[in-house]
Design an enzyme around this catalytic site. Structure first.
Site, PDB file in Angstrom:
ATOM      1  N   GLU A 272       0.823  -1.212   0.000  1.00  0.00           N
ATOM      2  CA  GLU A 272       0.000   0.000   0.000  1.00  0.00           C
ATOM      3  C   GLU A 272       0.855   1.261   0.000  1.00  0.00           C
ATOM      4  O   GLU A 272       0.553   2.228  -0.704  1.00  0.00           O
ATOM      5  CB  GLU A 272      -0.941   0.005   1.217  1.00  0.00           C
ATOM      6  CG  GLU A 272      -1.998  -1.080   1.220  1.00  0.00           C
ATOM      7  CD  GLU A 272      -3.090  -0.846   0.200  1.00  0.00           C
ATOM      8  OE1 GLU A 272      -3.955  -1.724   0.043  1.00  0.00           O
ATOM      9  OE2 GLU A 272      -3.098   0.232  -0.450  1.00  0.00           O
ATOM     10  N   ARG A 276       0.846   3.840  -3.271  1.00  0.00           N
ATOM     11  CA  ARG A 276       0.239   5.149  -2.997  1.00  0.00           C
ATOM     12  C   ARG A 276       1.301   6.233  -2.769  1.00  0.00           C
ATOM     13  O   ARG A 276       1.241   7.299  -3.394  1.00  0.00           O
ATOM     14  CB  ARG A 276      -0.675   5.065  -1.767  1.00  0.00           C
ATOM     15  CG  ARG A 276      -1.820   4.082  -1.904  1.00  0.00           C
ATOM     16  CD  ARG A 276      -2.814   4.247  -0.782  1.00  0.00           C
ATOM     17  NE  ARG A 276      -3.700   3.095  -0.652  1.00  0.00           N
ATOM     18  CZ  ARG A 276      -4.958   3.157  -0.214  1.00  0.00           C
ATOM     19  NH1 ARG A 276      -5.481   4.313   0.127  1.00  0.00           N
ATOM     20  NH2 ARG A 276      -5.683   2.067  -0.098  1.00  0.00           N
ATOM     21  N   ASP A 404      -5.433  -9.702  -8.006  1.00  0.00           N
ATOM     22  CA  ASP A 404      -5.722  -8.913  -9.200  1.00  0.00           C
ATOM     23  C   ASP A 404      -4.497  -8.326  -9.885  1.00  0.00           C
ATOM     24  O   ASP A 404      -4.222  -8.600 -11.066  1.00  0.00           O
ATOM     25  CB  ASP A 404      -6.720  -7.797  -8.864  1.00  0.00           C
ATOM     26  CG  ASP A 404      -6.321  -6.972  -7.646  1.00  0.00           C
ATOM     27  OD1 ASP A 404      -5.323  -7.322  -6.977  1.00  0.00           O
ATOM     28  OD2 ASP A 404      -7.012  -5.969  -7.355  1.00  0.00           O
ATOM     29  N   GLU A 541     -11.892   1.042 -10.319  1.00  0.00           N
ATOM     30  CA  GLU A 541     -11.465   0.054 -11.317  1.00  0.00           C
ATOM     31  C   GLU A 541     -12.260   0.108 -12.615  1.00  0.00           C
ATOM     32  O   GLU A 541     -11.684   0.009 -13.711  1.00  0.00           O
ATOM     33  CB  GLU A 541     -11.529  -1.355 -10.713  1.00  0.00           C
ATOM     34  CG  GLU A 541     -10.403  -1.660  -9.748  1.00  0.00           C
ATOM     35  CD  GLU A 541     -10.575  -0.994  -8.390  1.00  0.00           C
ATOM     36  OE1 GLU A 541      -9.566  -0.823  -7.678  1.00  0.00           O
ATOM     37  OE2 GLU A 541     -11.728  -0.641  -8.047  1.00  0.00           O
TER      38      GLU A 541
END
Length: 639
Positions: A272, A276, A404, A541
């Site tokens: 993360e 980010r 994903d 998404e």
């Protein structure tokens, strides 16, 4: 500020000779006579000297003072003095870019904000003139838990020194190419202007109630900290730059420069923080040319490196940024597969930008180790152990959560390296997409919706698709543009339509977090949403996929689809102080707002909407940039 007169005044006592003090008239006459007796050339030289002195005095008397480098307003001013990095090394001014600002322009400080540590502090009226007296201004404060402890700071310096990292994060200028700042002109039509308005509305709430914190709680008018790294600010830097929001970008840039510290005693998630924060800093650096962002990125990268010190080379999921001790997640001995394979774009770019090859070597090693592991038709389980380096036995196979972006980064790494020939990454991508087509793709019996399910225990099919999976149509289309087979294009088109229907089938026009699909004739509808899955987190998404379809085809139908969804966000998630996730997309009268505005709303969702609605579908040139999984553009490398 001290003022000085700009002329010299001589006070003469005037009057008749009788009123003068004794001897004054005689003295004055003697001076005049003495002057007249001087040679003409000497008198001329004296006059010229006096005139020169007067002119020099006028030229060098100070007018409005420029702000010195070490006392610039922390939120508003651009220093004209040479820019200094955090070790006080002078950098060339041309390396510091402030978008579309004349170097002599003075930017007013932003609107005074609520002090964060005490919610009972009086709130400053947003309409107040920012130039009012200093005592009326309350500047944004860094969260208390982001202030480095002196003992921990000392220990961090020792750890950096022991690892040969002392003296960084600064970068020698000769090791970096001079990035040319990219120019953006702002919104060009009403739809883009509506997205900018949504951003500004979100930003106002964040500034007022959560400045310096990770996320805004727009209903309770508070903040939420995950890592204490100002996620919303860093995640949104390139969005502001792309939208040409110059004032917002400048104040955020100054916060990053002066308040963002990674020397904090806190565990953070490698994935993360990489996508980010590291991705956000690198993107801001490449778009603006401001090396301060790169220096911050190098500091962060060094603190994340201990994650890779494992028996297998597969990184641990968490690390303490101050002590630089890494470990597996507290809830499991395993890392998520997507998390350890979705850091490569950022670390490779950091390596190339800084000249430190170690950043790329550790993530390339992860690529090689995952490549060598056994898979199911190229599909990977969603958990992997950092100690053994093996996938968890009988773990779920999914293109949703925890799986994903593994597939996304197989393609995007290949693109980032300018389609490196004979790269096993693109071969793994082709094999995986064949596995998706043969193992995971199904159609509903009545309405023929194409969807992607999951394999439970690696073998049992489950007709469940996360909203996260709706990134895949855009990725498939991007791959097809670069030579992937026609079957990828067909699946991209069919899956895009299904994802759109997960929005349109709901009364709010917003998609749920998870959708189930009918396998047989045992249900009245082909699309099923369970109560616990009916929440919407403002996720990006599907808008991401719409953007790729528009950018790569020019078909404005995708803009209209996106506009329908944007209007639903406006209607059902907009609140007084921002936008909120909701708990129920199935009931327009009871959406159950959840009081949370994640950083990806500004970093991804609104950015993709803005690019989708652009009159110029090449506003971000996809032949020059690859967007990471958090929508941060990174340059395609040509060496």
């Amino acid at each position: 500020m001290e003022t000085r007169s700009d002329h010299v005044a001589l006070t003469l006592q005037l009057g008749s000779s009788d009123s003068l003090q004794p001897g004054l008239s005689t003295t004055r006459k003697s001076c005049r006579r003495y002057w007249n007796q001087l040679p003409r050339c000497l008198r001329n030289l004296i006059i010229i000297g006096l005139l020169t002195a007067c002119v020099a005095l006028l030229l060098f008397l100070p007018g409005e003072q420029l702000v010195p480098d070490d006392s610039a307003n922390s939120l508003g001013h651009i220093n004209i003095a040479p820019f200094k990095d955090e070790h006080n090394n002078i950098l060339r001014n041309e390396n510091v870019h402030h978008p579309k600002r004349n170097s002599e322009e003075v930017i007013p400080p932003p609107t005074p904000l609520r002090k964060l540590e005490d919610n009972n502090q009086p709130q400053i009226d947003p309409a107040q003139n920012p130039n009012d007296s200093a005592q009326n201004q309350i500047e944004p404060q860094i969260p208390l838990d982001n202030k480095p402890d002196p003992e921990i700071e000392k220990g961090s310096r020792e750890i950096l020194a022991n690892n040969g990292l002392e003296g960084e994060p600064n970068v020698l200028e000769e090791n970096i190419d001079n990035n040319a700042p990219k120019d953006f002109s702002g919104p060009s039509n009403d739809r883009q202007r509506a997205v900018v308005d949504a951003f500004r509305h979100s930003w106002r709430g964040y500034k007022e109630f959560a400045w310096g914190h990770d996320n805004l709680k727009p209903i309770s008018m508070g903040s939420h900290d995950w890592f204490g790294l100002g996620l919303t600010i860093v995640d949104a830097l390139d969005t502001m730059y792309i939208m040409d929001l110059q004032d917002e970008f400048e104040e955020s840039r100054n916060w990053v420069d002066q308040h963002l510290s990674f020397n904090i005693n806190k565990d953070v998630n490698l994935f993360e923080v990489t996508i980010r924060v590291l991705g956000g800093l690198l993107s801001a650096y490449h778009l603006s040319g401001d090396k301060m962002f790169l220096n911050k990125a190098i500091d962060l990268g060094n603190r994340l490196m201990p994650c890779f010190d494992t028996p297998s080379g597969i990184p641990y999921s968490d690390v303490n940024l101050a002590t630089m001790k890494a470990h597996s997640p507290k809830w499991s001995p395993d890392s998520s597969t997507s998390e350890v394979t979705t850091i490569q774009l950022e670390f490779r770019d950091l390596a190339r930008s800084s000249g430190d090859k170690a950043f790329e070597e550790v993530v390339q090693s992860v690529n090689e180790k995952v490549h060598a592991l056994p898979k199911t038709n190229g599909l990977v389980p969603i958990f992997i152990n950092a100690n053994s380096g093996a996938f968890r036995n009988f773990a779920t196979i999914s293109l949703g959560a925890r799986g994903d972006s593994y597939y996304e980064y197989l393609l995007k790494q290949w693109l980032q390296t300018n389609k490196k020939p004979n790269d096993f990454l693109i071969e793994d991508y082709k094999t995986a997409m064949d596995g998706v087509l043969t193992q995971l793709v199904r159609k509903t019996p009545a309405e023929k919706h194409t969807y992607i399910g999951e394999l439970i225990n690696g073998k049992d099919f489950k007709p469940k698709m996360d909203h996260l999976t709706c990134y895949l149509p855009g990725t498939l289309l991007l791959g097809h543009r670069h030579g992937m087979p026609l079957s990828h294009l067909t699946l991209a088109n069919e899956l895009l339509e299904t994802c759109y229907q997960t929005y349109m089938k709901q009364p709010t026009g917003l998609a749920p977090e998870i959708t189930y699909f009918k396998l047989n004739d045992d249900s009245e509808t082909d699309i099923i949403v369970k109560p616990n899955d009916a929440h919407n987190l403002l996720r990006p998404e599907f808008v991401e996929s719409l953007y790729y379809f528009y950018a790569l085809t020019g078909n404005k139908t995708y803009q209209d689809m996106g506009w329908n969804i944007f209007q639903s966000f406006e209607k059902y998630t907009k609140v007084k102080h921002g936008y909120t996730s909701i708990g129920n997309v199935k009931n327009v009268l009871n959406t159950r707002p959840r009081d949370m505005m994640e950083s990806f709303w500004l970093g991804e969702t609104l950015k993709y909407f803005y690019l989708l609605f652009s009159d110029d579908r090449n506003e971000i040139d996809l032949d020059k940039y690859v967007l990471n999984t958090e929508a941060h553009p990174l340059p395609i490398l040509h060496n």
